[in-house]
Design an enzyme around this catalytic site. Structure first.
Site, PDB file in Angstrom:
ATOM      1  N   GLU A  38       1.163   6.788  -6.674  1.00  0.00           N
ATOM      2  CA  GLU A  38       0.088   7.774  -6.811  1.00  0.00           C
ATOM      3  C   GLU A  38       0.638   9.204  -6.801  1.00  0.00           C
ATOM      4  OE1 GLU A  38      -2.890   7.282  -3.677  1.00  0.00           O
ATOM      5  OE2 GLU A  38      -2.889   9.464  -3.559  1.00  0.00           O
ATOM      6  N   LYS A  67       0.837  -1.206   0.000  1.00  0.00           N
ATOM      7  CA  LYS A  67       0.000   0.000   0.000  1.00  0.00           C
ATOM      8  C   LYS A  67       0.875   1.262   0.000  1.00  0.00           C
ATOM      9  CE  LYS A  67      -3.800   2.518   0.537  1.00  0.00           C
ATOM     10  NZ  LYS A  67      -3.451   3.747   1.202  1.00  0.00           N
TER      11      LYS A  67
END
Lengths: 350, 350, 350, 350
Positions: free
Chosen positions: A202, A195
């Site tokens: 991102e 993650k």
């Protein structure tokens, strides 16, 4: 696992913020019994009546049958104190699941500490934000394999499901967990590690779009050429930069058929539809840890990550943290060339 | 070349800004006769009486014997118009020398155009800034070899001389031109090409010092820890960042015995001695062309220059040109996570 | 402190590698009595006869009068184990000085642990490398102020002295410690923190020169233009890049009068004098910790350091650690455009 | 425009590479009559029988009624020579459309040159690659507005259509051109300018994924710790990096519900499904111009683009163009510290 065994599953859930409450609704709807707690009792109104809401951690633990599985959906900063409160209430064989944004090294530490007490620990990196209730949540899972398997109905309930994206050519048969939107990535910390890197990527993606759109925005610079001076390079070819480009419409355009289509681009188009110049935003970009940790992991590992770290540094700079560095450079320019900040001088040379 | 032949050398010189006037003083003092012009006649007061000052380009050309050698020390933006004015006044065999900061591609163009008229052209990248009169000027020279040789006494007069740095081990005999501070680098444009890269490097060096000093400046951040929220990563270990470092004294310290000693560091120490916080500078760093051209050349050639270009982009950002890009990212954060710019939210996840 | 009190100073010294032995020679010559140990007894031959060489840590401690001051000049990886061996031998009031390359957080940890036993700890970042014996060592010092003051004669003996650089304008009177080349930067860890950032800057400086020289090296690319194909951008203007530049001579040239002169540039000129193409180096650049720690500190503090981190990442990439990332991108190019790695295709478009 | 007027539209088309042929099939199928030419006559077999194939440019022009609209789908390097061949064959009022990857400044130059002859010029940046026949092509269009309007049926036929992405909230009524996948961006060059930046963004996106996946790939480094030496920083916490992550499955996982989902990620998952280690790719990433031009435009405009340019430079480095820069740094390390490339030394310090 068939529906009847799902119906026997019970999940404790602590932390009913915007995201936590939505997750509980999705899980309960899939047939898993949710036994929940949040310090804000008013949140109860936003849950289905079948969810068992408790007014304390003690009550929550009492209302669950052993072995318990309790999902924590809390700000990273309070996870340890909630675990400390829970520990004396739990029994050997119980399992805690951290679904927040903990650093993966914290997971390793916690898993080891809890293991000594016979309590299991799993880490789940959850992506999806406020859209997850509708789109489903992408879940990156770390911890013991057998506990992952036991909880699979929960992960499946939260996941978007295979239909959320076209099937990769060559895949066959029953969709794999990854194809449904959840995956057991490895031992403790693996979920949050994946993650973390997800969020690092991102940051890079966001900055790539932002830089490109910023270039488009400045493509009209030749229409208002600045007078040349010795301090600022003039635009050498104003005739090339005479475009007033419809940046908002371009973000809409690229959503279809282009190579740069993505969910993030969908969001940009949405924001620009509301306000093409985004003048409501001051442009002080926050960061919430994972981007930093990703760069730090890259440095630890000796792996270059110039794009991801550039994106991170742009966020720091957007908040003004480069000020002293900029002053140092202006001062040097003054010192070697008598350059004033933005003031012309004839025939100067560095 | 002995002193008597130097004494027969005559050099035209146009452009007596701060740097040009200083150069003329150094050249004239070496025994070369300077015949000069500047639109500002008052500058005459700052020159030795033996320098022949002219009130027009026509007069300057008339006061020189053919073949003429005329050095232009002008802002890059006006070089072409001065050449256009000079061209009808010159004769075949005359030579123009551009000592300013032209782009090397301009040199190639001009050399070709002037060659068609029988006029020679040389380009000289000059480093040294306002300190050059005292320290001497480092000169990077492009153009025909025979003209370089003819003008060598001028270059030598301007150069710092071999004593300006300790001799490189293994060098012997008469110091080479490079050891004296001037060098014929190649055909037309080579001088400004090398100067361009020199300045590109300078941008990188400046930014390296500036970033490091900025880190030192922030080393006290743990003394005033900011409250954690979901929007800003808190300082994970405030106990590590409790140093109020004497940044100005550190810049002085590093000047002796350390690996990072340099002339630029000398300048930083000087500036910080006057004002440790540099609060007189707003930190809007100008750039004057060569840094841009260096990165463009790297891109043309397919050669990575991440440090040099990062330094350049930091200058752009220091002037606020990243604003729209930053807004785009804040907008995206708002869109996917309901993140407000700098406002807390519980259990949020990207 | 006058010479007679210096003569009463005694310094223990452990670790006589190339750098340690040279430091002991400098310290002993200044009149401080050195009592030393190294596991390699042969090193004794390289020390003045007046230095007291010991064959064990026990002997070294016995041969010193309390309170002892013992300087460790050891690889960072073994400092803790040597401290562990020393601890039972020491008395309350003794002082350990770590002159190696420890991470500043280790200093904080060690200082706290030793304080509990009544032992003092200082950290000294030392720059100067193999040249230090001749040039002197730049020293960045952390730890208790009174111990710094007691040891000042040692620091002064090691330092280059004020004459090593021209005095900064405005400084007056007796040269300050910083002007001599040593400085008390703050409490425990401050010395290594400043040294860490010093090395971080050094990485940036080195990369800036390297990138610039690499551009110069490629300036002849237009002489051998590659045929255009759909996979590689051709050189758009081969006529601009026809320079065979004498890169080695240019590095010599810039040492005099230019803005980029520095000690690192002196070294480049030296290396290129011996071998202009540096073909003895494979170009796998090592890194030894401080550059990584500098970037990590920048990230912790939220301070942008794009130049310093780019320089670090270039080192990682030089060792091939970007391979998988590069494969991922080649694979993507293949997937969206049928692009083969380096193979032409007509009318392709991304 | 209704279907009957579409049926009267005629489009010339030159260049039937993989992409051109697919585009002609889509256009012809929409009812526009295509009159085409390619030097490779065999390509005719891949076209519908209704397409009029010509064996020369002359024949193509003759087979069209004035005013002609001729689309060029050619490698950027040959566009000018084909225009030169076409020019004497065309009549005032005819229009050329460049659908390839020309630099936008070429468009400005060509439009001006052709205007002088009464010929119109449009530029269309086309994204979609080999997938466009199925997905449709995203088109960024520059040139005179009235010609854009005349050709709109062609653009609409090529475009993916509004259904290709969920509608942006707030949009109403008939889908706009941008919502269908084509847009008139502005005057000559605007189409290729926007396409250029689109590709620049694409480079950044690709590198962001690649860097992140590379970090995941190295997460097992602690399982095989390298011995520490003075030249390479050891992994400080091998216990944190013990993950053998299923990188291919992770790329599949992120396609559903996560923030980083995109079409490029779909392609990565596809490639990794076939070969998780991508060992068929050497990792020498090509670049085809637009990424370079994007960075050059950013530099011209003074707009920071650190992520986009880092991505470009990583491509250059993947092809070995950083070699000399790396050698320079290894040489410096040798010079100041006696550092051999990758060889231990005790107590060394920079």
């Amino acid at each position: 696992m068939n529906q009847s065994s799902i119906n026997q599953l019970q999940l404790g859930f602590i932390g009913l913020g915007r995201m936590g409450a939505a997750m509980v609704r999705r899980i309960q709807q899939a047939g898993v019994s949710c036994v929940v707690y949040d310090q804000n009792a008013a949140i109860r109104q936003q849950l289905p009546g079948s969810v068992i809401f408790n007014s304390s951690l003690e009550e929550l633990v009492k209302n669950m049958k052993a072995p318990r599985h309790i999902w924590l959906m809390l700000p990273a900063a309070v996870v340890d104190s909630v675990i400390a409160q829970l520990k004396p209430l739990l029994e050997k064989g119980d399992t805690l699941i951290d679904g927040g944004n903990s650093h993966f090294t914290e997971d390793i530490r916690r898993a080891n500490a809890l293991k000594a007490e016979g309590i299991h620990y799993m880490d789940v990196g959850v992506s999806g934000g406020v859209w997850g209730e509708e789109r489903g949540y992408c879940q990156m899972i770390g911890g013991p394999k057998d506990h992952y398997e036991y909880l699979e109905p929960v992960f499946r309930a939260l996941a978007p499901g295979a239909d959320a994206a076209p099937r990769t050519e060559g895949n066959k048969g029953e969709p794999s967990p990854a194809e449904q939107g959840y995956l057991h990535c490895g031992p403790s910390g693996a979920g949050h590690f994946v993650k973390m890197v997800h969020n690092g990527i991102e940051y890079g993606l966001m900055a790539a779009y932002a830089e490109g759109l910023n270039i488009l925005k400045h493509a009209d610079q030749g229409l208002n050429p600045v007078a040349a001076d010795a301090e600022t390079a003039p635009l050498e070819h104003p005739e090339y930069y005479q475009y007033k480009l419809p940046v908002g419409e371009i973000s809409e355009l690229w959503r279809r058929g282009s190579v740069v289509g993505s969910w993030l681009l969908d969001l940009i188009a949405q924001e620009m539809h509301q306000s093409p110049d985004l003048e409501n935003y001051a442009g002080r970009i926050s960061d919430s840890g994972e981007g930093r940790w990703t760069s730090t992991a890259a440095i630890d590992l000796g792996v270059p990550a110039p794009v991801l770290t550039s994106a991170l540094y742009s966020r720091f700079a957007s908040r003004g943290n480069d000020l002293f560095a900029d002053r140092v450079q202006s001062a040097m320019r003054h010192a070697f060339g008598g350059h004033k900040e933005k003031a012309a001088d004839q025939g100067e040379s560095e």
